[in-house]
Motif scaffolding. Structure first.
Motif, short mmCIF file in Angstrom:
data_model
loop_
_atom_site.label_atom_id
_atom_site.label_comp_id
_atom_site.label_asym_id
_atom_site.label_seq_id
_atom_site.Cartn_x
_atom_site.Cartn_y
_atom_site.Cartn_z
N SER A 1 0.74 -1.25 -0.10
CA SER A 1 0.18 0.03 0.07
C SER A 1 0.86 1.19 0.18
CB SER A 1 -0.87 0.07 0.96
OG SER A 1 -1.73 -1.06 1.25
N ASP A 2 1.99 1.27 0.64
CA ASP A 2 2.97 2.45 0.70
C ASP A 2 3.56 2.38 -0.55
OD1 ASP A 2 2.41 2.77 3.48
OD2 ASP A 2 4.02 1.65 4.08
N ALA A 3 3.77 1.34 -1.35
CA ALA A 3 4.52 1.63 -2.51
C ALA A 3 3.53 2.11 -3.51
CB ALA A 3 5.07 0.05 -3.05
N LEU A 4 2.20 1.62 -3.47
CA LEU A 4 1.16 2.08 -4.16
C LEU A 4 0.94 3.55 -4.24
CD1 LEU A 4 -0.92 1.01 -6.37
CD2 LEU A 4 -2.46 0.62 -4.40
N THR A 5 0.75 4.02 -2.86
CA THR A 5 0.65 5.47 -2.65
C THR A 5 1.73 6.22 -3.24
OG1 THR A 5 -0.49 4.81 -0.62
CG2 THR A 5 0.39 7.37 -0.68
N SER A 6 3.17 5.90 -3.04
CA SER A 6 4.03 6.56 -3.66
C SER A 6 4.06 6.57 -5.28
CB SER A 6 5.53 5.71 -3.23
OG SER A 6 5.48 5.79 -1.88
N LEU A 7 3.44 5.22 -5.78
CA LEU A 7 3.61 5.53 -7.35
C LEU A 7 2.23 6.39 -7.68
CD1 LEU A 7 3.74 1.78 -8.49
CD2 LEU A 7 4.99 3.60 -9.20
N MET A 8 1.21 6.58 -7.08
CA MET A 8 0.13 7.34 -7.23
C MET A 8 0.58 8.82 -7.36
SD MET A 8 -3.06 5.24 -5.79
CE MET A 8 -4.20 6.43 -6.31
N LYS A 9 1.63 9.18 -6.27
CA LYS A 9 2.00 10.50 -6.00
C LYS A 9 2.72 10.78 -7.34
CE LYS A 9 2.16 10.51 -0.97
NZ LYS A 9 2.95 10.97 0.05
N LEU A 10 3.19 9.91 -8.15
CA LEU A 10 4.23 10.12 -9.28
C LEU A 10 3.27 10.72 -10.39
CD1 LEU A 10 6.65 7.28 -9.40
CD2 LEU A 10 7.07 9.51 -8.32
N GLN A 11 2.09 10.32 -10.36
CA GLN A 11 1.20 10.85 -11.39
C GLN A 11 0.84 12.26 -11.27
OE1 GLN A 11 -1.91 8.20 -10.69
NE2 GLN A 11 -1.76 7.21 -12.76
N ALA A 12 1.14 13.01 -12.38
CA ALA A 12 0.78 14.51 -12.49
C ALA A 12 -0.47 14.81 -12.28
CB ALA A 12 1.50 15.11 -13.57
N LYS A 13 -0.82 16.01 -11.70
CA LYS A 13 -2.24 16.45 -11.36
C LYS A 13 -2.78 17.19 -12.73
CE LYS A 13 -2.62 14.24 -7.36
NZ LYS A 13 -1.13 13.79 -7.40
N SER A 14 -1.92 17.81 -13.12
CA SER A 14 -2.34 18.89 -14.41
C SER A 14 -1.23 18.82 -15.43
CB SER A 14 -2.45 20.11 -13.89
OG SER A 14 -1.19 20.84 -13.20
N ALA A 15 -1.56 19.43 -16.47
CA ALA A 15 -0.85 19.23 -17.64
C ALA A 15 -0.86 20.65 -18.42
CB ALA A 15 -0.82 18.27 -18.73
N ILE A 16 0.20 21.05 -19.10
CA ILE A 16 0.19 22.29 -19.76
C ILE A 16 -0.05 21.71 -21.51
CG2 ILE A 16 1.34 24.30 -20.59
CD1 ILE A 16 3.21 24.00 -18.22
N ARG A 17 -1.41 21.96 -21.81
CA ARG A 17 -1.79 21.60 -23.09
C ARG A 17 -1.63 22.92 -24.18
NH1 ARG A 17 -7.53 19.30 -23.52
NH2 ARG A 17 -8.39 21.44 -22.96
N VAL A 18 -0.92 22.71 -25.32
CA VAL A 18 -0.52 24.07 -26.13
C VAL A 18 -1.50 23.70 -27.45
CG1 VAL A 18 1.60 24.14 -25.05
CG2 VAL A 18 1.39 22.54 -27.08
N SER A 19 -1.68 24.73 -28.14
CA SER A 19 -2.57 24.55 -29.20
C SER A 19 -1.93 25.93 -30.37
CB SER A 19 -4.02 24.56 -29.28
OG SER A 19 -4.17 25.79 -28.42
N PRO A 20 -2.18 25.97 -31.54
CA PRO A 20 -1.86 26.89 -32.26
C PRO A 20 -2.76 28.37 -31.86
CG PRO A 20 -2.07 25.39 -33.66
CD PRO A 20 -2.70 24.85 -32.28
N PHE A 21 -2.33 29.51 -32.13
CA PHE A 21 -3.15 30.52 -32.13
C PHE A 21 -4.29 30.71 -32.93
CE2 PHE A 21 0.95 32.95 -30.23
CZ PHE A 21 0.28 33.01 -29.15
N SER A 22 -4.24 30.19 -34.00
CA SER A 22 -5.52 30.10 -34.87
C SER A 22 -5.47 28.80 -35.75
CB SER A 22 -5.35 31.16 -36.01
OG SER A 22 -4.12 31.23 -36.47
N ASP A 23 -6.66 28.57 -35.94
CA ASP A 23 -6.76 27.26 -36.95
C ASP A 23 -5.96 27.22 -38.18
OD1 ASP A 23 -8.28 26.21 -34.99
OD2 ASP A 23 -10.30 26.90 -36.06
#
Length: 269
Positions: free
Chosen positions: A127-149
């Motif tokens: 369970s401790d190892a599982l908790t440590s693994l879950m903490k490695l997962q990022a909670k957010s991400a920077i999504r990028v896209s062009p200014f225009s289509d």
């Protein structure tokens, strides 16, 4: 259990048969007109709280298992130690040497409970190892896209062209989204590196302590750490690398799922 083992296995080898302790244990006493060997009564008194106190959880599990017609290891152990206890009790009443089976009942229960305790400790470490693994997962991400289509397409390169950034929870990422990976950040999801180069610390996934160089076209594992970013020849200085999110479950997510399943699964008997 330790006093029971001492009386039945240790004292007979350490003390002389004619010493006072051994004479006392082997002597007889009368209760309600019925003779009993003192040793059998002592063992009976020591085993009974162990049998029905410490073993209560096994009896309870076995009862519900029998009601559901699920005959697991607890049922087998309960039947064995109960048979040993009843036989020893009958031998005690008949003044026979079979009362020594009290020892079998107590020792069997002791080892089974010890095994359950060790299993519980292993589950806690998992369970401790599982908790440590879950903490490695990022909670957010920077999504990028062009200014225009109009800028979108195969010719758009975020290393040289403009783009807009949006910080989103990882749950909102979709296959095909492009995300920006900064130095020191955790990769939010599995994907393919399209632009830029960076060093990935994959030790938490593969055990490799040396960062792995990732170049365009390489697969990137979610949960790994970006240790350094760079740029290719002819491109401006990169503030990060750009990864296209792939579909399906992430490698880290699959590892967490397997650990959870292994933690809850029991071997069928």
């Amino acid at each position: 259990t330790l006093p029971i083992i001492s009386i039945t296995m240790i004292l007979p080898h350490m003390l002389e048969p004619d010493c006072n302790v051994m004479k006392f244990l082997k002597s007889s006493m009368t209760i309600a007109g019925h003779p009993f060997i003192r040793e059998s009564l002592v063992l009976w008194a020591l085993v009974t709280p162990v049998q029905f106190g410490c073993g209560f959880s096994l009896y309870k599990t076995s009862y519900y298992g029998i009601m559901r017609k699920v005959y697991g290891m607890d049922v087998l152990v309960t039947v064995g130690m109960t048979a040993s206890y009843i036989y020893a009790a009958m031998a005690t009443w008949e003044n026979e040497s079979g009362y020594r089976f009290f020892e079998t009942s107590a020792v069997l229960l002791c080892f089974v409970l010890l095994g359950k305790w060790m299993n519980a400790m292993a589950v806690c470490r998992t369970s401790d190892a599982l908790t440590s693994l879950m903490k490695l997962q990022a909670k957010s991400a920077i999504r990028v896209s062009p200014f225009s289509d109009a800028m979108a397409g195969h010719s758009w390169n975020p290393l040289v062209d403009g783009y807009k950034e949006e910080t989103v929870p990882v749950q909102r990422l979709r296959p095909g989204d492009m995300i920006k990976i900064l130095k020191g950040a955790s990769v939010p999801a599995d994907g393919e590196l399209l632009y830029g180069v960076f060093g990935a610390d994959e030790s938490m996934i593969t055990g490799e302590s040396i960062p792995v160089l990732k170049t365009p076209g390489d697969m990137v594992l979610g949960g790994t750490i970006c240790t350094e970013t760079g740029n290719q020849e002819g491109e401006s200085v990169a503030a990060g690398a750009f990864v296209r999110v792939s579909g399906g479950a992430s490698t880290l997510g699959q590892i967490v799922k397997l650990l959870q399943e292994a933690q809850s699964r029991q071997v069928p008997i």
